[in-house]
Write a protein that holds these residues in place. Structure first.
Motif, mmCIF file in Angstrom:
data_model
loop_
_atom_site.group_PDB
_atom_site.id
_atom_site.type_symbol
_atom_site.label_atom_id
_atom_site.label_comp_id
_atom_site.label_asym_id
_atom_site.label_seq_id
_atom_site.Cartn_x
_atom_site.Cartn_y
_atom_site.Cartn_z
ATOM 1 N N ARG A 1 0.813 -1.222 0.000
ATOM 2 C CA ARG A 1 0.000 0.000 0.000
ATOM 3 C C ARG A 1 0.844 1.269 0.000
ATOM 4 O O ARG A 1 0.322 2.363 -0.250
ATOM 5 N N TRP A 2 2.145 1.159 0.322
ATOM 6 C CA TRP A 2 2.930 2.407 0.396
ATOM 7 C C TRP A 2 4.342 2.321 -0.171
ATOM 8 O O TRP A 2 4.914 3.350 -0.525
ATOM 9 N N TRP A 3 4.928 1.137 -0.279
ATOM 10 C CA TRP A 3 6.349 1.059 -0.671
ATOM 11 C C TRP A 3 6.520 1.201 -2.181
ATOM 12 O O TRP A 3 5.907 0.455 -2.944
ATOM 13 N N GLY A 4 7.352 2.137 -2.591
ATOM 14 C CA GLY A 4 7.648 2.309 -4.009
ATOM 15 C C GLY A 4 6.934 3.502 -4.602
ATOM 16 O O GLY A 4 6.076 4.112 -3.975
ATOM 17 N N PRO A 5 7.324 3.857 -5.841
ATOM 18 C CA PRO A 5 6.703 5.008 -6.497
ATOM 19 C C PRO A 5 5.256 4.713 -6.892
ATOM 20 O O PRO A 5 4.849 3.569 -7.014
ATOM 21 N N HIS A 6 4.513 5.804 -7.109
ATOM 22 C CA HIS A 6 3.086 5.695 -7.430
ATOM 23 C C HIS A 6 2.793 4.792 -8.622
ATOM 24 O O HIS A 6 1.783 4.088 -8.643
ATOM 25 N N PHE A 7 3.666 4.852 -9.640
ATOM 26 C CA PHE A 7 3.319 4.217 -10.918
ATOM 27 C C PHE A 7 3.655 2.728 -10.968
ATOM 28 O O PHE A 7 3.458 2.085 -11.994
ATOM 29 N N LEU A 8 4.154 2.175 -9.868
ATOM 30 C CA LEU A 8 4.472 0.745 -9.825
ATOM 31 C C LEU A 8 3.645 0.072 -8.733
ATOM 32 O O LEU A 8 3.302 0.699 -7.737
ATOM 33 N N THR A 9 3.347 -1.200 -8.943
ATOM 34 C CA THR A 9 2.742 -1.954 -7.849
ATOM 35 C C THR A 9 3.846 -2.752 -7.170
ATOM 36 O O THR A 9 4.927 -2.949 -7.731
ATOM 37 N N THR A 10 3.562 -3.170 -5.948
ATOM 38 C CA THR A 10 4.580 -3.864 -5.158
ATOM 39 C C THR A 10 4.021 -5.173 -4.618
ATOM 40 O O THR A 10 2.913 -5.214 -4.098
ATOM 41 N N ARG A 11 4.834 -6.221 -4.774
ATOM 42 C CA ARG A 11 4.491 -7.531 -4.203
ATOM 43 C C ARG A 11 5.567 -7.887 -3.180
ATOM 44 O O ARG A 11 6.752 -7.659 -3.419
ATOM 45 N N VAL A 12 5.149 -8.401 -2.036
ATOM 46 C CA VAL A 12 6.109 -8.834 -1.017
ATOM 47 C C VAL A 12 6.282 -10.347 -1.136
ATOM 48 O O VAL A 12 5.340 -11.107 -0.916
ATOM 49 N N ASP A 13 7.477 -10.778 -1.521
ATOM 50 C CA ASP A 13 7.737 -12.217 -1.625
ATOM 51 C C ASP A 13 8.201 -12.803 -0.306
ATOM 52 O O ASP A 13 8.011 -14.007 -0.046
ATOM 53 N N LEU A 14 8.834 -11.956 0.512
ATOM 54 C CA LEU A 14 9.494 -12.451 1.716
ATOM 55 C C LEU A 14 9.708 -11.252 2.625
ATOM 56 O O LEU A 14 10.121 -10.190 2.171
ATOM 57 N N MET A 15 9.405 -11.400 3.919
ATOM 58 C CA MET A 15 9.659 -10.295 4.851
ATOM 59 C C MET A 15 9.654 -10.863 6.261
ATOM 60 O O MET A 15 8.622 -10.944 6.907
ATOM 61 N N GLU A 16 10.855 -11.280 6.676
ATOM 62 C CA GLU A 16 11.045 -11.900 7.986
ATOM 63 C C GLU A 16 11.694 -10.855 8.885
ATOM 64 O O GLU A 16 12.908 -10.640 8.816
ATOM 65 N N VAL A 17 10.881 -10.164 9.676
ATOM 66 C CA VAL A 17 11.360 -8.987 10.416
ATOM 67 C C VAL A 17 12.002 -9.421 11.736
ATOM 68 O O VAL A 17 11.398 -9.364 12.800
ATOM 69 N N ARG A 18 13.246 -9.892 11.628
ATOM 70 C CA ARG A 18 14.043 -10.335 12.788
ATOM 71 C C ARG A 18 15.497 -10.425 12.336
ATOM 72 O O ARG A 18 15.767 -10.532 11.137
ATOM 73 N N ASP B 1 5.794 -3.017 -13.235
ATOM 74 C CA ASP B 1 5.311 -1.876 -14.008
ATOM 75 C C ASP B 1 4.064 -2.251 -14.823
ATOM 76 O O ASP B 1 3.588 -3.384 -14.770
ATOM 77 N N ALA B 2 3.547 -1.272 -15.572
ATOM 78 C CA ALA B 2 2.271 -1.452 -16.282
ATOM 79 C C ALA B 2 2.346 -2.566 -17.329
ATOM 80 O O ALA B 2 1.332 -3.157 -17.700
ATOM 81 N N ARG B 3 3.567 -2.864 -17.807
ATOM 82 C CA ARG B 3 3.728 -3.935 -18.800
ATOM 83 C C ARG B 3 4.006 -5.280 -18.151
ATOM 84 O O ARG B 3 4.276 -6.267 -18.846
ATOM 85 N N GLY B 4 4.039 -5.319 -16.813
ATOM 86 C CA GLY B 4 4.280 -6.576 -16.116
ATOM 87 C C GLY B 4 5.741 -6.885 -15.854
ATOM 88 O O GLY B 4 6.083 -7.943 -15.339
ATOM 89 N N ARG B 5 6.628 -5.964 -16.216
ATOM 90 C CA ARG B 5 8.053 -6.192 -15.921
ATOM 91 C C ARG B 5 8.296 -6.065 -14.424
ATOM 92 O O ARG B 5 7.711 -5.198 -13.759
ATOM 93 N N GLU B 6 9.185 -6.927 -13.928
ATOM 94 C CA GLU B 6 9.434 -6.969 -12.488
ATOM 95 C C GLU B 6 10.837 -6.467 -12.149
ATOM 96 O O GLU B 6 11.799 -6.740 -12.868
ATOM 97 N N TYR B 7 10.953 -5.749 -11.047
ATOM 98 C CA TYR B 7 12.215 -5.215 -10.528
ATOM 99 C C TYR B 7 12.283 -5.595 -9.054
ATOM 100 O O TYR B 7 11.495 -5.088 -8.247
ATOM 101 N N ALA B 8 13.208 -6.507 -8.741
ATOM 102 C CA ALA B 8 13.221 -7.040 -7.376
ATOM 103 C C ALA B 8 14.321 -6.419 -6.529
ATOM 104 O O ALA B 8 15.426 -6.141 -7.005
ATOM 105 N N PHE B 9 14.010 -6.223 -5.271
ATOM 106 C CA PHE B 9 14.925 -5.666 -4.269
ATOM 107 C C PHE B 9 14.890 -6.585 -3.050
ATOM 108 O O PHE B 9 13.846 -7.133 -2.718
ATOM 109 N N GLY B 10 16.030 -6.710 -2.385
ATOM 110 C CA GLY B 10 15.988 -7.533 -1.183
ATOM 111 C C GLY B 10 17.269 -7.500 -0.414
ATOM 112 O O GLY B 10 18.252 -6.860 -0.801
#
Lengths: 156, 156
Positions: free
Chosen positions: A40-57, A68-77
């Motif tokens: 709901r908040w991470w990343g710029p307005h024009f991209l959607t964000t999916r969380v694959d993994l988030m182990e907060v410890r 992006d709008a064409r379905g291209r993915e940019y992963a960070f981790g």
């Protein structure tokens, strides 16, 4: 309108982003460490964000994918070094396209008068790696994330 | 005699330590990622080292304890971001006495003519935090570690 401030000094290896939110520290900490809220908040307005993994410890891994709008993915981790609720967390991060440019992010939350100052510092391996993030519009993504996070906090 | 070189530039946030070892890259990589060998080379000459934890994989944690002649303990630790054998590993580290001064260490191994160049870069959250490590004799500890590692490699 954004009240997000940046410190990006020439010749230094870090970016410091600061934003004050009108919510108590516990609420802000929960919001920024909740995998359900990240899209709901991470990343710029024009991209959607999916969380694959988030182990907060300590030692936990995280992986977010911007799409992006064409379905291209940019992963960070990366991995969490430390999680001290509700004060701070420290984690590594890298764009998977540039896996050697690992950075260290420290998010610190300071409360004063019911408001919370959110400070995110990202330290890079070189001035050049930091400047590449600036050229790739990293600060714009950060600013838009902060605006979106303010909306999420206001809706709670 | 030490052939260890340092780059510690004023105003920067990092320390780069370089040493060439007369051993193939695979051998050096195994030596620096083997918990059994760490007590034989990690740290300055006048301290002993105990390995409490060393999980060499992304998200793995590590904790080394330096012990002085009086039995006082100084613990260091963090998490592994990435481990790419035999080329490099990236991990966070902090002295437990200064838990907020987290740093990011990248160790890169480059082989040429049967010798291996070991490059360890430590990026700190601030110039001040980096300078505190320099004042605390961090480079001396690094130099002595490299000398000790050369002896370990020569004995294999």
């Amino acid at each position: 309108m954004s009240d997000t401030e940046f410190v990006i000094e020439p010749g230094r290896q870090d970016i410091i982003m600061t934003r004050v939110f009108g919510a108590p520290r516990e609420v802000v900490f929960r919001a920024v460490t909740d995998p359900e809220l990240i899209p709901r908040w991470w990343g710029p307005h024009f991209l959607t964000t999916r969380v694959d993994l988030m182990e907060v410890r300590p030692g936990g891994r995280w992986r977010y994918v911007n799409i992006d709008a064409r379905g291209r993915e940019y992963a960070f981790g990366g991995v969490y070094h430390d999680v001290v609720a509700p004060e701070r967390f420290v984690r590594t991060w890298a764009f998977e396209g540039w896996p050697e440019d690992v950075a260290l992010e420290t998010v610190t939350l300071v409360e004063a008068d019911g408001r919370t100052k959110y400070v995110a510092q990202s330290v890079h391996r070189s001035v050049e790696a930091r400047d590449a993030i600036v050229r790739a519009d990293g600060p714009r993504g950060g600013r838009e994330s902060m605006d979106r996070l303010a909306e999420v906090l206001a809706s709670h």
